[in-house]
Design an enzyme around this catalytic site. Structure first.
Site, PDB file in Angstrom:
ATOM      1  CE1 TYR A 150      -8.101   2.165  -1.736  1.00 59.18           C
ATOM      2  CE2 TYR A 150      -9.290   3.787  -0.435  1.00 59.18           C
ATOM      3  CZ  TYR A 150      -8.242   2.905  -0.579  1.00 59.18           C
ATOM      4  OH  TYR A 150      -7.336   2.767   0.428  1.00 59.18           O
ATOM      5  CE  LYS A 220       4.550   4.164  -7.578  1.00 62.39           C
ATOM      6  NZ  LYS A 220       6.015   4.120  -7.277  1.00 62.39           N
ATOM      7  CG  ASP A 286       7.848   5.934  -4.823  1.00 61.21           C
ATOM      8  OD1 ASP A 286       7.374   6.822  -5.557  1.00 61.21           O
ATOM      9  OD2 ASP A 286       8.656   5.087  -5.233  1.00 61.21           O
ATOM     10  CG  ASP A 310      -6.997   5.517   2.567  1.00 62.31           C
ATOM     11  OD1 ASP A 310      -7.077   6.168   3.628  1.00 62.31           O
ATOM     12  OD2 ASP A 310      -7.519   4.400   2.419  1.00 62.31           O
TER      13      ASP A 310
END
Ligand code: NAD
Length: 421
Positions: A150, A220, A286, A310
């Protein structure tokens, strides 16, 4: 006499009894929900402190109102007020469409280096929710706010910059993994040790101060080892280095398991939990998103990177009633700068209809008062909002999903909250 909030020694905020707090009403539905919310804030402060404390509200301009009056979306005077008074609150702002204009929210975050995006996810009894047992959801998200993919370092395919970067990667670093090099746009994902540590440190401090059971590092790192994986590793190292007496980490547990067996490791974990130590653990993003649905009671404080944060913020907000009721804040705990804000947008179709839910701004004000140490006023409002929802006296968004509810306008909802203080 109005006074300024300032930063004292040891990063402790100094809050006078009559602090000046700048506010931006916001665009679209902003003015409706701000007018309702500010009445709730003033009534709660008056009730909690009987006139010994009072906020001196300072209106500052940004967004459409500002653009119409001065031709500027975010005037310097507004930015200066946010810098000078440290703590401020805002309604939603239109993101100007067109070349070269940054999102006003992004401008604020960058200018004040507001590195934590803080989102509490708390369930109010009676709120329509897609969860089976929404009362088990009680989390606080610390989303890193200044780094990651970002950061805005990206280049469109075909530009000189993209070609140069591609050539550097391919020719200098021997990268062979760009699948379609001739047509790829490229983005950069900076994740630093400093940036990760200051975010994770704030999350652990928050968990200790609020006596919360755990901090989960969500990442992740299985795929992105040197950015997201490093975030996790730096987090564990920091926890053991800086908070040794107050936390117990999964990595400690793993080490004990290896050295002394699972039974001993489990016993250590149990003793730490009973002793009130904060458990530091991690989850792959996830998997976390499904666990947060299946076993939300296992998660308390969440520390995560910008992009994961986010997605996670909105997904969890939906579990407890969605954006009409989701508050937020952007904070730099080192300088004290903090901007509290509703997390939804300007919902322009509903501007000046006096129909939308003001809870997100009201609860952002609750976060602001907690941050200022005005806990009594904050608690009064939290209870009153809870009672108003339990009584099924609600705005259209909840009314449409509730049985036998009473439909209220934005201003009437505020009246009801004030009555319930
Ligand atoms: P939005 O959040 O403004 O609205 C989406 C829908 O959510 C609305 O149509 C409405 O049904 C519902 N909603 C929003 N706020 C509500 C409330 N208080 N009560 C009940 N229901 C509510 O999102 P959008 O339409 O994608 O964005 C509109 C504008 O807002 C854009 O210019 C966008 O850039 C801007 N925006 C600003 C912020 C911010 O200032 N923090 C955040 C998001 C979007």
């Amino acid at each position: 006499m109005p006074e300024k909030i300032s930063m004292g020694p040891n990063n402790k905020l100094q809050v006078p009894n009559n602090p000046t707090i700048p506010f931006i009403e916001g665009d679209g539905i902003g003015p409706d929900i701000w007018k309702a919310s500010v009445r709730v804030f003033d009534a709660a402060v008056e009730k909690a402190y009987q006139g010994t404390k009072k906020i001196n509200w300072l209106k500052v301009l940004a967004g459409e109102e500002s653009f119409q009056k001065s031709g500027e979306w975010m005037p310097e005077a507004t930015m200066n007020a946010f810098k000078e008074y440290l703590v401020s609150i805002k309604g939603p702002l239109t993101t100007p469409v067109g070349g070269g204009i940054r999102s006003l929210n992004v401008a604020l975050r960058q200018e004040l280096d507001l590195y934590v995006c803080l989102r509490p996810i708390k369930y109010f009894e009676g709120t329509p929710s897609p969860m089976w047992q929404p009362e088990k959801v009680n989390m606080v998200i610390f989303r890193e706010n200044t780094e990651d993919i970002y950061a805005g370092i990206e280049y469109m395919t075909g530009t000189a910059e993209a070609n140069k970067l591609r050539d550097f990667l391919v020719n200098e670093l021997g990268v062979k993994k760009i699948r379609f090099p001739e047509t790829s746009s490229l983005g950069i994902k900076p994740v630093s040790k400093e940036g990760s540590e200051r975010l994770i440190r704030s999350a652990i401090q928050y968990a200790i101060e609020h006596k919360l059971p755990s901090v989960t590092l969500v990442h992740k790192g299985n795929i992105m080892k040197f950015t997201e994986g490093a975030f996790k590793n730096w987090g564990y190292e920091l926890a053991e280095r800086e908070f040794a007496g107050d936390v117990y980490t999964w990595q400690q547990w793993e080490r004990t398991k290896k050295e002394s067996g699972e039974a001993v490791a489990n016993e250590e974990m149990k003793i730490s939990a009973i002793g009130g130590k904060v458990i530091i653990k991690d989850a792959i993003a996830d998997n976390f998103l499904q666990q947060a649905m299946l076993a939300p009671q296992d998660y308390s404080v969440i520390a995560t990177l910008n992009l994961n944060g986010d997605y996670i913020s909105d997904a969890l907000a939906a579990q407890v009633g969605g954006i009409g009721i989701a508050p937020g804040a952007n904070i730099n705990y080192l300088t004290g700068h903090a901007v509290f804000e509703a997390t939804h947008g300007t919902a322009p179709r509903f501007a000046n209809t006096n129909t939308m839910n003001p809870s997100s701004v009201i609860l952002s004000g609750v976060m602001m008062m907690e941050y200022m140490g005005w806990r009594d006023a904050a608690e009064l409002i939290t209870h009153a909002v809870g009672k108003t929802i339990r009584n099924k006296t609600v705005t259209i968004d909840f009314y449409n999903l509730m049985k036998d509810a009473t439909l209220l306008k934005t201003s009437e909802f505020a009246d009801e909250v004030i009555r319930n203080l």
